[in-house]
Design a protein around this motif. Structure first.
Motif, PDB file in Angstrom:
ATOM      1  N   MET A   1       0.870  27.174 -16.853  1.00  0.00           N
ATOM      2  CA  MET A   1       1.097  25.978 -16.073  1.00  0.00           C
ATOM      3  C   MET A   1       1.795  24.926 -16.932  1.00  0.00           C
ATOM      4  O   MET A   1       1.437  24.708 -18.078  1.00  0.00           O
ATOM      5  N   THR A   2       2.790  24.282 -16.385  1.00  0.00           N
ATOM      6  CA  THR A   2       3.562  23.286 -17.096  1.00  0.00           C
ATOM      7  C   THR A   2       2.815  21.951 -17.129  1.00  0.00           C
ATOM      8  O   THR A   2       2.242  21.535 -16.120  1.00  0.00           O
ATOM      9  N   ALA A   3       2.834  21.303 -18.271  1.00  0.00           N
ATOM     10  CA  ALA A   3       2.197  19.990 -18.398  1.00  0.00           C
ATOM     11  C   ALA A   3       2.978  18.960 -17.588  1.00  0.00           C
ATOM     12  O   ALA A   3       4.205  19.013 -17.491  1.00  0.00           O
ATOM     13  N   VAL A   4       2.245  18.036 -16.995  1.00  0.00           N
ATOM     14  CA  VAL A   4       2.841  16.958 -16.207  1.00  0.00           C
ATOM     15  C   VAL A   4       2.605  15.646 -16.946  1.00  0.00           C
ATOM     16  O   VAL A   4       1.485  15.333 -17.338  1.00  0.00           O
ATOM     17  N   SER A   5       3.672  14.887 -17.125  1.00  0.00           N
ATOM     18  CA  SER A   5       3.568  13.555 -17.734  1.00  0.00           C
ATOM     19  C   SER A   5       3.408  12.526 -16.631  1.00  0.00           C
ATOM     20  O   SER A   5       4.149  12.545 -15.650  1.00  0.00           O
ATOM     21  N   ILE A   6       2.431  11.645 -16.805  1.00  0.00           N
ATOM     22  CA  ILE A   6       2.199  10.556 -15.855  1.00  0.00           C
ATOM     23  C   ILE A   6       2.533   9.251 -16.566  1.00  0.00           C
ATOM     24  O   ILE A   6       2.004   8.970 -17.647  1.00  0.00           O
ATOM     25  N   PHE A   7       3.422   8.487 -15.951  1.00  0.00           N
ATOM     26  CA  PHE A   7       3.907   7.236 -16.531  1.00  0.00           C
ATOM     27  C   PHE A   7       3.341   6.064 -15.739  1.00  0.00           C
ATOM     28  O   PHE A   7       3.514   5.999 -14.522  1.00  0.00           O
ATOM     29  N   HIS A   8       2.681   5.144 -16.432  1.00  0.00           N
ATOM     30  CA  HIS A   8       2.121   3.941 -15.818  1.00  0.00           C
ATOM     31  C   HIS A   8       3.000   2.758 -16.225  1.00  0.00           C
ATOM     32  O   HIS A   8       3.241   2.544 -17.422  1.00  0.00           O
TER      33      HIS A   8
ATOM     34  N   GLY B   1      12.765  -3.685 -13.750  1.00  0.00           N
ATOM     35  CA  GLY B   1      12.020  -4.597 -14.611  1.00  0.00           C
ATOM     36  C   GLY B   1      10.634  -4.145 -15.012  1.00  0.00           C
ATOM     37  O   GLY B   1       9.945  -4.843 -15.762  1.00  0.00           O
ATOM     38  N   PHE B   2      10.190  -3.001 -14.542  1.00  0.00           N
ATOM     39  CA  PHE B   2       8.877  -2.499 -14.946  1.00  0.00           C
ATOM     40  C   PHE B   2       8.909  -2.062 -16.396  1.00  0.00           C
ATOM     41  O   PHE B   2       9.904  -1.536 -16.887  1.00  0.00           O
ATOM     42  N   LYS B   3       7.775  -2.263 -17.081  1.00  0.00           N
ATOM     43  CA  LYS B   3       7.603  -1.847 -18.475  1.00  0.00           C
ATOM     44  C   LYS B   3       6.517  -0.776 -18.548  1.00  0.00           C
ATOM     45  O   LYS B   3       5.455  -0.909 -17.933  1.00  0.00           O
TER      46      LYS B   3
ATOM     47  N   ARG C   1       0.024  -9.298 -11.138  1.00  0.00           N
ATOM     48  CA  ARG C   1       0.593  -8.112 -11.789  1.00  0.00           C
ATOM     49  C   ARG C   1       0.941  -7.098 -10.697  1.00  0.00           C
ATOM     50  O   ARG C   1       0.164  -6.880  -9.778  1.00  0.00           O
ATOM     51  N   VAL C   2       2.107  -6.475 -10.834  1.00  0.00           N
ATOM     52  CA  VAL C   2       2.511  -5.387  -9.947  1.00  0.00           C
ATOM     53  C   VAL C   2       2.610  -4.145 -10.811  1.00  0.00           C
ATOM     54  O   VAL C   2       3.192  -4.185 -11.898  1.00  0.00           O
ATOM     55  N   TRP C   3       2.023  -3.063 -10.351  1.00  0.00           N
ATOM     56  CA  TRP C   3       2.057  -1.860 -11.170  1.00  0.00           C
ATOM     57  C   TRP C   3       2.266  -0.619 -10.305  1.00  0.00           C
ATOM     58  O   TRP C   3       2.100  -0.658  -9.084  1.00  0.00           O
ATOM     59  N   VAL C   4       2.640   0.457 -10.976  1.00  0.00           N
ATOM     60  CA  VAL C   4       2.964   1.705 -10.297  1.00  0.00           C
ATOM     61  C   VAL C   4       2.802   2.832 -11.300  1.00  0.00           C
ATOM     62  O   VAL C   4       2.846   2.604 -12.513  1.00  0.00           O
ATOM     63  N   HIS C   5       2.599   4.027 -10.797  1.00  0.00           N
ATOM     64  CA  HIS C   5       2.680   5.185 -11.685  1.00  0.00           C
ATOM     65  C   HIS C   5       3.570   6.233 -11.029  1.00  0.00           C
ATOM     66  O   HIS C   5       3.690   6.305  -9.816  1.00  0.00           O
TER      67      HIS C   5
END
Length: 163
Positions: free
Chosen positions: A1-8, A154-156, A133-137
């Motif tokens: 199974m391939t690893a999945v990267s999750i970006f916050h 503009g998200f960091k 604060r506005v956030w997403v992943h």
């Protein structure tokens, strides 16, 4: 199974926002009447291409509790009268607003609409009362341009996880 990267990613002030103003003939409308069936349809309409599976097993009662909660706001993008995509904004504790789901249907990808739709999500998130604060992943299973679009608006990046 391939690893999945999750970006916050997060945006801590409106001054970070870099909007894309070209609407590409999209019209974005807030769904004032909550209908869990519509949220469910949009989730599948957009998410089927990106392996969105976390809510596929939900009952109608679970969909209704989530979709019709007072802190969830649904916006739908239309192109020439047809649904083209959507986003959901969830107001959370301490002034946080999460872009819960965001995306375009397959037929609308690659036409330059994503930057404008994301700009609408961010703009509407900042207009909600008390937003601090506005956030997403997103993740590595998403469209190859997704992370770049978030960063261009503009998200960091504040956290990366590997599953």
């Amino acid at each position: 199974m391939t690893a999945v990267s999750i970006f916050h990613l997060e945006m801590l002030c409106l001054e970070q926002f870099n909007p894309k103003l070209d609407a590409k003939d999209l019209t974005v409308i807030k769904a004032e009447k909550q209908q869990f069936e519509f949220n469910k349809f949009l989730y599948q309409f957009v998410g089927s291409a990106w392996q969105w599976t976390d809510k596929l097993s939900w009952t109608d009662e679970q969909w209704q509790a989530y979709s019709e909660a007072d802190n969830l706001h649904l916006y739908v993008a239309y192109f020439q009268g047809s649904p083209a995509g959507y986003f959901e904004l969830q107001q959370q504790a301490q002034g946080n607003v999460e872009i819960m789901y965001f995306g375009l249907g397959n037929r609308f990808i690659g036409q330059g609409m994503g930057g404008y739709l994301l700009s609408q999500a961010i703009e509407n998130a900042w207009t909600l009362s008390g937003t601090q604060r506005v956030w997403v992943h997103t993740c590595s299973l998403d469209h190859p341009s997704a992370l770049l679009n978030y960063q261009a608006r503009g998200f960091k990046l504040f956290k990366t996880e590997i599953e």
